[in-house]
Design a protein around this motif. Sequence first.
Motif, short mmCIF file in Angstrom:
data_model
loop_
_atom_site.label_atom_id
_atom_site.label_comp_id
_atom_site.label_asym_id
_atom_site.label_seq_id
_atom_site.Cartn_x
_atom_site.Cartn_y
_atom_site.Cartn_z
N UNK A 1 -81.45 -16.84 -96.06
CA UNK A 1 -80.10 -17.38 -96.23
C UNK A 1 -79.91 -18.64 -95.39
N UNK A 2 -80.60 -18.68 -94.24
CA UNK A 2 -80.54 -19.87 -93.38
C UNK A 2 -81.04 -21.11 -94.12
N UNK A 3 -81.98 -20.94 -95.04
CA UNK A 3 -82.45 -22.07 -95.84
C UNK A 3 -81.30 -22.72 -96.59
N UNK A 4 -80.43 -21.88 -97.16
CA UNK A 4 -79.28 -22.39 -97.91
C UNK A 4 -78.23 -22.99 -96.98
N UNK A 5 -78.08 -22.39 -95.80
CA UNK A 5 -77.16 -22.95 -94.81
C UNK A 5 -77.65 -24.34 -94.38
N UNK B 1 -77.22 -17.92 -80.62
CA UNK B 1 -77.18 -16.58 -81.19
C UNK B 1 -77.02 -16.64 -82.71
N UNK B 2 -76.62 -17.79 -83.24
CA UNK B 2 -76.46 -17.90 -84.69
C UNK B 2 -77.81 -18.02 -85.40
N UNK B 3 -78.88 -18.32 -84.67
CA UNK B 3 -80.18 -18.51 -85.31
C UNK B 3 -80.66 -17.21 -85.96
N UNK B 4 -81.28 -17.31 -87.12
CA UNK B 4 -81.71 -16.11 -87.86
C UNK B 4 -82.85 -15.38 -87.19
N UNK B 5 -82.89 -14.07 -87.38
CA UNK B 5 -83.95 -13.25 -86.81
C UNK B 5 -84.73 -12.48 -87.87
N UNK B 6 -84.05 -11.94 -88.86
CA UNK B 6 -84.74 -11.15 -89.89
C UNK B 6 -85.14 -12.04 -91.06
N UNK C 1 -81.43 -34.33 -92.11
CA UNK C 1 -80.49 -33.34 -91.58
C UNK C 1 -80.92 -31.93 -91.96
N UNK C 2 -81.31 -31.75 -93.20
CA UNK C 2 -81.79 -30.44 -93.65
C UNK C 2 -82.99 -29.99 -92.84
N UNK C 3 -83.95 -30.88 -92.64
CA UNK C 3 -85.16 -30.51 -91.91
C UNK C 3 -84.86 -30.15 -90.46
N UNK C 4 -83.92 -30.87 -89.83
CA UNK C 4 -83.56 -30.58 -88.44
C UNK C 4 -83.02 -29.15 -88.33
N UNK C 5 -82.14 -28.76 -89.26
CA UNK C 5 -81.58 -27.41 -89.22
C UNK C 5 -82.60 -26.37 -89.67
N UNK C 6 -83.39 -26.73 -90.66
CA UNK C 6 -84.36 -25.79 -91.23
C UNK C 6 -85.40 -25.35 -90.22
N UNK C 7 -85.89 -26.28 -89.41
CA UNK C 7 -86.94 -25.96 -88.45
C UNK C 7 -86.46 -25.00 -87.38
N UNK C 8 -85.15 -24.91 -87.19
CA UNK C 8 -84.58 -24.06 -86.15
C UNK C 8 -84.83 -22.58 -86.42
N UNK C 9 -85.11 -22.22 -87.66
CA UNK C 9 -85.31 -20.80 -87.97
C UNK C 9 -86.66 -20.28 -87.51
N UNK D 1 -73.05 -5.50 -82.46
CA UNK D 1 -73.02 -4.16 -83.03
C UNK D 1 -73.11 -4.12 -84.56
N UNK D 2 -72.98 -5.27 -85.18
CA UNK D 2 -72.98 -5.33 -86.64
C UNK D 2 -74.22 -6.06 -87.13
N UNK D 3 -75.10 -5.34 -87.81
CA UNK D 3 -76.36 -5.93 -88.27
C UNK D 3 -76.15 -6.96 -89.38
N UNK D 4 -74.99 -6.94 -90.02
CA UNK D 4 -74.71 -7.89 -91.10
C UNK D 4 -73.86 -9.07 -90.63
N UNK D 5 -73.62 -9.15 -89.32
CA UNK D 5 -72.72 -10.19 -88.81
C UNK D 5 -73.24 -11.59 -89.10
N UNK D 6 -74.54 -11.82 -88.92
CA UNK D 6 -75.08 -13.16 -89.18
C UNK D 6 -74.97 -13.52 -90.65
N UNK D 7 -75.28 -12.57 -91.51
CA UNK D 7 -75.19 -12.83 -92.95
C UNK D 7 -73.77 -13.26 -93.31
N UNK D 8 -72.78 -12.53 -92.82
CA UNK D 8 -71.39 -12.86 -93.12
C UNK D 8 -71.00 -14.19 -92.52
#
Length: 242
Positions: free
Chosen positions: A144-148, A133-138, A227-235, A33-40
Amino acid sequence: MESVYWLVILFALMYEPIFGYFDFQRFKKEVKNNTNARIQYYLNCLVSLWVPTLFIFLIVAYTDITFAEIGVKLPILNIETFGPAITYMVFALALIYFFGILYYRIGYAYSEKIRAKLTVAKEKEIKTTSFFVILPETVKEKRLWNYVSLTAGITEEVIYRGFLVFALSFLFPEQSIWLVIFFASFLFGLAHTYQGVMGVVRTTIVGLFFSILYIGLGSILPLIILHFLVDYIAKFGGEETG
């Protein structure tokens, strides 16, 4: 000095396995229900990863420990610890995985077929596996996922490979390196309790793989990149390409 080592170990045993798990359960409810939930959630992840890492950097700055001892140095080949067969096999698998990631990253930019394949795979994972469900959509989330991803690459390698392998080897010098890296990898697995039992098992195995790679290279720097590339490609996947 030993008390400081134990403090980091206790943090690895308790904070992410417990707090991280319940924080993710709360996030799963809010994201509906919260569009900013992933960002937070991403911002919370950045803080929870950087705080212990900066603490480790302070330990290095104010004690006799050096950055080289926790793997922050240029790679130097070491095939003596695990032997040439295991070491070179892990090197080969790491290179295959690295070039596989590059293939899909480049393909996503230039190949409609690969882009569609990754999109379908992502949608399937999100529907069948709760933690995806944590994967980015917008676009904003993907940026922000890049920094994560970069943060996870740096901090988790510093904590679970560089520092914990050093600390456990210091605290238990009589134990074999295999036992040391298994325990460090298990702590890495526990940090992913939000992924469920199989997620813990899977990330423990990944941790073992990365630990052998670390010992074989004597440096966490190449591991940070991988490690970065493994997580980065997930977006990648979906209509947004930010």
